[in-house]
Write a protein that holds these residues in place. Structure first.
Motif, short mmCIF file in Angstrom:
data_model
loop_
_atom_site.label_atom_id
_atom_site.label_comp_id
_atom_site.label_asym_id
_atom_site.label_seq_id
_atom_site.Cartn_x
_atom_site.Cartn_y
_atom_site.Cartn_z
N VAL A 206 38.19 51.73 -34.07
CA VAL A 206 38.89 52.96 -33.68
C VAL A 206 37.92 54.05 -33.23
O VAL A 206 38.36 55.10 -32.76
CB VAL A 206 39.76 53.49 -34.84
CG1 VAL A 206 40.88 52.52 -35.16
CG2 VAL A 206 38.91 53.77 -36.07
N ARG B 53 46.48 56.15 -34.88
CA ARG B 53 45.43 56.94 -34.21
C ARG B 53 45.58 56.87 -32.69
O ARG B 53 45.34 57.87 -31.99
CB ARG B 53 44.06 56.43 -34.63
CG ARG B 53 43.77 56.61 -36.11
CD ARG B 53 42.31 56.44 -36.41
NE ARG B 53 42.04 56.50 -37.84
CZ ARG B 53 40.83 56.63 -38.36
NH1 ARG B 53 39.78 56.74 -37.56
NH2 ARG B 53 40.65 56.67 -39.67
N GLY C 166 45.23 51.84 -36.71
CA GLY C 166 44.83 51.95 -35.32
C GLY C 166 45.98 52.38 -34.43
O GLY C 166 45.79 53.18 -33.51
N TYR D 15 46.45 47.27 -30.90
CA TYR D 15 46.46 47.40 -32.36
C TYR D 15 47.77 46.87 -32.95
O TYR D 15 47.78 46.29 -34.04
CB TYR D 15 46.25 48.86 -32.77
CG TYR D 15 44.84 49.36 -32.53
CD1 TYR D 15 43.74 48.61 -32.93
CD2 TYR D 15 44.61 50.60 -31.92
CE1 TYR D 15 42.45 49.07 -32.71
CE2 TYR D 15 43.32 51.06 -31.71
CZ TYR D 15 42.24 50.29 -32.10
OH TYR D 15 40.97 50.73 -31.89
N ASP E 79 47.24 46.23 -36.85
CA ASP E 79 46.42 47.33 -37.37
C ASP E 79 47.26 48.62 -37.31
O ASP E 79 47.27 49.31 -36.28
CB ASP E 79 45.15 47.46 -36.54
CG ASP E 79 44.18 48.49 -37.10
OD1 ASP E 79 44.57 49.26 -38.01
OD2 ASP E 79 43.03 48.55 -36.62
#
Length: 273
Positions: free
Chosen positions: A106, A142, A139, A131, A136
């Motif tokens: 990331v 974000r 991820g 992601y 994830d």
């Protein structure tokens, strides 16, 4: 005229089943061009790359663990089923990159986003999808934050920037539409963070409660009775302030809306886990 008359073959060079090896004196692999190369089953571990060009390369089933890419150029590169875990990318570029089923740190979102907001938006979207493919959730969150930030900057420039590019591309009525999109984006961000922020939604609930208290102040006969009536109107079927039936109707609609937004935020968050 044949359509292929305007085409010429341009085969992509390929490196398959090779390994980048660190030099004995730990000096970096520097100023090498691998433009348009297809890497397949290529590996590297704790290798330092400096000013290496990987423009428009394709990485398939590659493994780069704990590598350092310093001032490298990955413009237009594609990563498929590859691993970049633990690698660092100081000063590297990722404009127009694509990722699929790859383990990507990331740190790219945090430190190495492109300068142009539309390019940053495309990269954030590509990483968000990637992601999600590998499960994830952090991820994904974000990447969504980076995507919203890039969208905010883009809409702001379209609406208010004096740069010739935006003024020539968006004129007159089209620019007015973009201004409305800009304000609508900020309204949704303030109310519930585009479905990504539970604290913003709770803040909206508190503000709505305070507005209702002010609205009921006179009819309730004081500040504390207004607080009680507002609380009961929001959280129960209490018919307080009967002389203002509109208050009960508006409160019911607002309660239903905020409850729906609250459930939507929870579903978005939990569905990524």
């Amino acid at each position: 005229m044949p359509a292929n008359e305007f085409l010429s073959p341009r085969p992509r060079p390929e490196i398959a089943e090779h390994e980048f090896i660190a030099t004995e004196n730990q000096s970096p692999i520097a100023q090498v061009s691998y433009d348009r190369m297809r890497f397949r089953f290529t590996t590297a571990k704790k290798v330092h790359f400096r000013a290496v060009s990987f423009k428009y390369c394709v990485f398939e089933d590659c493994y780069f663990r704990d590598c350092r890419f310093e001032d490298c150029d990955f413009t237009g590169a594609t990563f498929r089923n590859s691993v970049l875990r633990g690698s660092m990318f100081d000063g590297s570029r990722f404009d127009y990159c694509r990722f699929a089923h790859s383990l990507v740190p990331v740190v790219i979102l945090e430190r190495h986003m492109p300068g142009y907001e539309n390019v940053a938006l495309e990269l954030a979207r590509a990483l968000r999808v990637n992601y999600a493919q590998v499960g994830d959730s952090d991820g994904v969150n974000r990447a969504i934050s980076a995507e919203l930030s890039a969208t905010r900057t883009h809409l702001e420039k379209v609406a208010w920037s004096n740069e010739g590019y935006y003024r020539n591309k968006h004129r007159g009525f089209e620019r007015a539409i973009k201004v409305l999109e800009y304000y609508w984006f900020y309204v949704l961000d303030f109310v519930w963070g585009h479905g990504e922020s539970l604290p913003k939604l709770l803040r909206t609930l508190i503000l709505a409660y305070m507005v209702l208290v002010v609205f009921l102040y006179r009819s309730s006969g004081g500040f504390f009775p207004a607080i009680q009536d507002a609380f009961l109107l929001i959280w129960s079927n209490y018919g307080g302030a009967p002389q203002i039936p509109m208050a009960a109707a508006v409160t019911l609609a607002l309660r239903t809306l905020l409850l729906g937004l609250f459930v939507a935020v929870l579903v978005r968050r939990l569905s990524r886990r």
